[in-house]
Design a protein around this motif. Sequence first.
Motif, short mmCIF file in Angstrom:
data_model
loop_
_atom_site.label_atom_id
_atom_site.label_comp_id
_atom_site.label_asym_id
_atom_site.label_seq_id
_atom_site.Cartn_x
_atom_site.Cartn_y
_atom_site.Cartn_z
N PHE A 276 -48.53 -85.47 -128.35
CA PHE A 276 -49.42 -86.57 -128.02
C PHE A 276 -50.34 -86.23 -126.85
O PHE A 276 -49.94 -85.55 -125.90
CB PHE A 276 -48.61 -87.83 -127.71
CG PHE A 276 -47.82 -88.31 -128.89
CD1 PHE A 276 -48.44 -89.01 -129.91
CD2 PHE A 276 -46.46 -88.03 -129.00
CE1 PHE A 276 -47.73 -89.45 -131.02
CE2 PHE A 276 -45.74 -88.45 -130.10
CZ PHE A 276 -46.37 -89.16 -131.12
N ASP A 277 -51.57 -86.77 -126.94
CA ASP A 277 -52.56 -86.58 -125.87
C ASP A 277 -52.43 -87.64 -124.80
O ASP A 277 -52.88 -87.43 -123.67
CB ASP A 277 -53.97 -86.62 -126.47
CG ASP A 277 -54.21 -85.51 -127.47
OD1 ASP A 277 -54.26 -84.34 -127.05
OD2 ASP A 277 -54.32 -85.81 -128.68
N LEU A 278 -51.83 -88.79 -125.15
CA LEU A 278 -51.76 -89.89 -124.21
C LEU A 278 -50.60 -90.81 -124.59
O LEU A 278 -50.34 -91.04 -125.78
CB LEU A 278 -53.06 -90.71 -124.24
CG LEU A 278 -53.10 -91.94 -123.32
CD1 LEU A 278 -53.25 -91.53 -121.86
CD2 LEU A 278 -54.24 -92.88 -123.72
N ALA A 279 -49.93 -91.35 -123.57
CA ALA A 279 -48.93 -92.39 -123.78
C ALA A 279 -49.53 -93.72 -123.32
O ALA A 279 -49.86 -93.89 -122.15
CB ALA A 279 -47.66 -92.09 -122.99
N GLN B 262 -42.89 -93.14 -116.41
CA GLN B 262 -44.01 -92.46 -115.77
C GLN B 262 -43.57 -91.10 -115.21
O GLN B 262 -44.28 -90.09 -115.35
CB GLN B 262 -44.60 -93.33 -114.65
CG GLN B 262 -45.38 -94.55 -115.15
CD GLN B 262 -44.52 -95.72 -115.55
OE1 GLN B 262 -43.29 -95.66 -115.50
NE2 GLN B 262 -45.15 -96.82 -115.93
N GLY B 263 -42.40 -91.06 -114.57
CA GLY B 263 -41.88 -89.80 -114.07
C GLY B 263 -41.60 -88.80 -115.18
O GLY B 263 -41.87 -87.60 -115.04
N TYR B 264 -41.06 -89.31 -116.28
CA TYR B 264 -40.80 -88.46 -117.45
C TYR B 264 -42.10 -87.85 -117.98
O TYR B 264 -42.19 -86.64 -118.22
CB TYR B 264 -40.10 -89.31 -118.51
CG TYR B 264 -40.00 -88.72 -119.89
CD1 TYR B 264 -39.07 -87.72 -120.18
CD2 TYR B 264 -40.81 -89.19 -120.92
CE1 TYR B 264 -38.97 -87.19 -121.47
CE2 TYR B 264 -40.70 -88.68 -122.20
CZ TYR B 264 -39.78 -87.68 -122.47
OH TYR B 264 -39.68 -87.18 -123.75
N PHE B 265 -43.12 -88.69 -118.14
CA PHE B 265 -44.40 -88.18 -118.66
C PHE B 265 -45.08 -87.26 -117.66
O PHE B 265 -45.74 -86.29 -118.06
CB PHE B 265 -45.32 -89.34 -119.04
CG PHE B 265 -44.91 -90.07 -120.29
CD1 PHE B 265 -44.62 -89.37 -121.45
CD2 PHE B 265 -44.81 -91.45 -120.32
CE1 PHE B 265 -44.23 -90.03 -122.61
CE2 PHE B 265 -44.42 -92.12 -121.46
CZ PHE B 265 -44.13 -91.42 -122.61
N PRO C 259 -50.62 -87.58 -119.88
CA PRO C 259 -51.21 -88.71 -119.16
C PRO C 259 -50.80 -90.04 -119.78
O PRO C 259 -50.42 -90.10 -120.96
CB PRO C 259 -52.72 -88.47 -119.28
CG PRO C 259 -52.88 -87.62 -120.50
CD PRO C 259 -51.64 -86.77 -120.59
N TYR C 260 -50.89 -91.12 -118.98
CA TYR C 260 -50.48 -92.42 -119.47
C TYR C 260 -51.40 -93.49 -118.89
O TYR C 260 -52.19 -93.22 -117.98
CB TYR C 260 -49.01 -92.70 -119.12
CG TYR C 260 -48.62 -92.37 -117.70
CD1 TYR C 260 -48.81 -93.28 -116.66
CD2 TYR C 260 -48.07 -91.12 -117.38
CE1 TYR C 260 -48.46 -92.96 -115.35
CE2 TYR C 260 -47.72 -90.79 -116.07
CZ TYR C 260 -47.91 -91.72 -115.07
OH TYR C 260 -47.58 -91.41 -113.77
N SER D 90 -57.81 -93.14 -119.07
CA SER D 90 -56.48 -92.56 -118.87
C SER D 90 -56.42 -91.12 -119.31
O SER D 90 -55.71 -90.30 -118.70
CB SER D 90 -55.44 -93.40 -119.64
OG SER D 90 -55.46 -94.75 -119.21
N LEU D 91 -57.14 -90.75 -120.36
CA LEU D 91 -57.16 -89.37 -120.83
C LEU D 91 -57.71 -88.42 -119.76
O LEU D 91 -57.30 -87.26 -119.68
CB LEU D 91 -58.01 -89.25 -122.09
CG LEU D 91 -57.37 -89.73 -123.40
CD1 LEU D 91 -58.41 -89.86 -124.50
CD2 LEU D 91 -56.24 -88.79 -123.83
#
Length: 326
Positions: free
Chosen positions: A73-76, A91-94, A100-101, A322-323
């Motif tokens: 994935f490019d974004l969450a 957020q820490g996981y990503f 990015p999220y 966000s991206l």
Amino acid sequence: MNKKRIALVCGGFSKENVISVRSAEVIERYIPKQQYDVYKIVIDADRWYYTTSQGQVQVIDKNDFSLPGSVHFDLAFIIIHGNPGENGLLQGYFDMLHIPYTSCNTCISAITFNKAYCNAILAHAGIRVSDSIHLIQEEPYDISTISDRIGFPCFVKPNAGGSSIGMSKVKQKEDLQAAIDKAFVEDKEVLIEKYVKGKELSCGLMRIHGQIKVFPLTQIVPKTEYFDYEAKYNGASNEITPAPVPEDLSKKIGEISTSVYRILNCFGVVRCDYIVEEQTENIYFLEINTTPGQSEQSIVPQQVRYMGWSMEKFYVELIEMSLKRK
């Protein structure tokens, strides 16, 4: 055209998971499919999964947040209310996976989810908040001391939580212990706040192209005694957008909300809630929601539509902004 893959992350471990899934279903409808491939990923206690259009369930590989067939994935797009999407854990996981999220970063998500800590930071910066007492489950407390300082009525709520789950309005000392016990069922920390009588107003905002955009205010008029779960999600409230308040008050709340956004270094769309005291017209900050609801009836979508934006435009702005974080 190389379409970006968007993971629309919903569900979660709290009692707000149903609301999260409802919001995700609305967002999924409005994200333009000609620009993005959207995968609605449901996170629950047992598994993280995606259901294909054919009804096949595919489980997320948590090592790299991918689906079978090397789908990365490019974004969450995080639309989880509560744990683990609003408190900084996801957020820490990503961050560790360099994905990015759409929401505030790990630190700010954790701070804003903790009402007592968030209020302390904002009060130090000059934002008016209601007097409160912060209880921790392992630490002793005295009902009489609380009663004398906070008075009645007062609100007792889980310190980290949302949707008014576990919250009580307490009118007399005899009911205070039961309300504290109820809140401790939901969280190991409890916040007891002095009651402020007045209008409840809500302000959405987000940073777009470097500028903070303040949305029109919404006035919340609950049909129940306060803005509880029934009022928020089952139609037991009137939500008036734009709020029927003087222009100078609307401007002032917009300015306070902008300050809150900057003080906390927020990202994406947030919603700040306030009480305007009946007699003094003092503005009290209640809380900030860093993943506000996105169902058709939710407050932020109401404000977006009143501004004349389409929901599609709103989500595209949020996604593209966000991206660029990567």
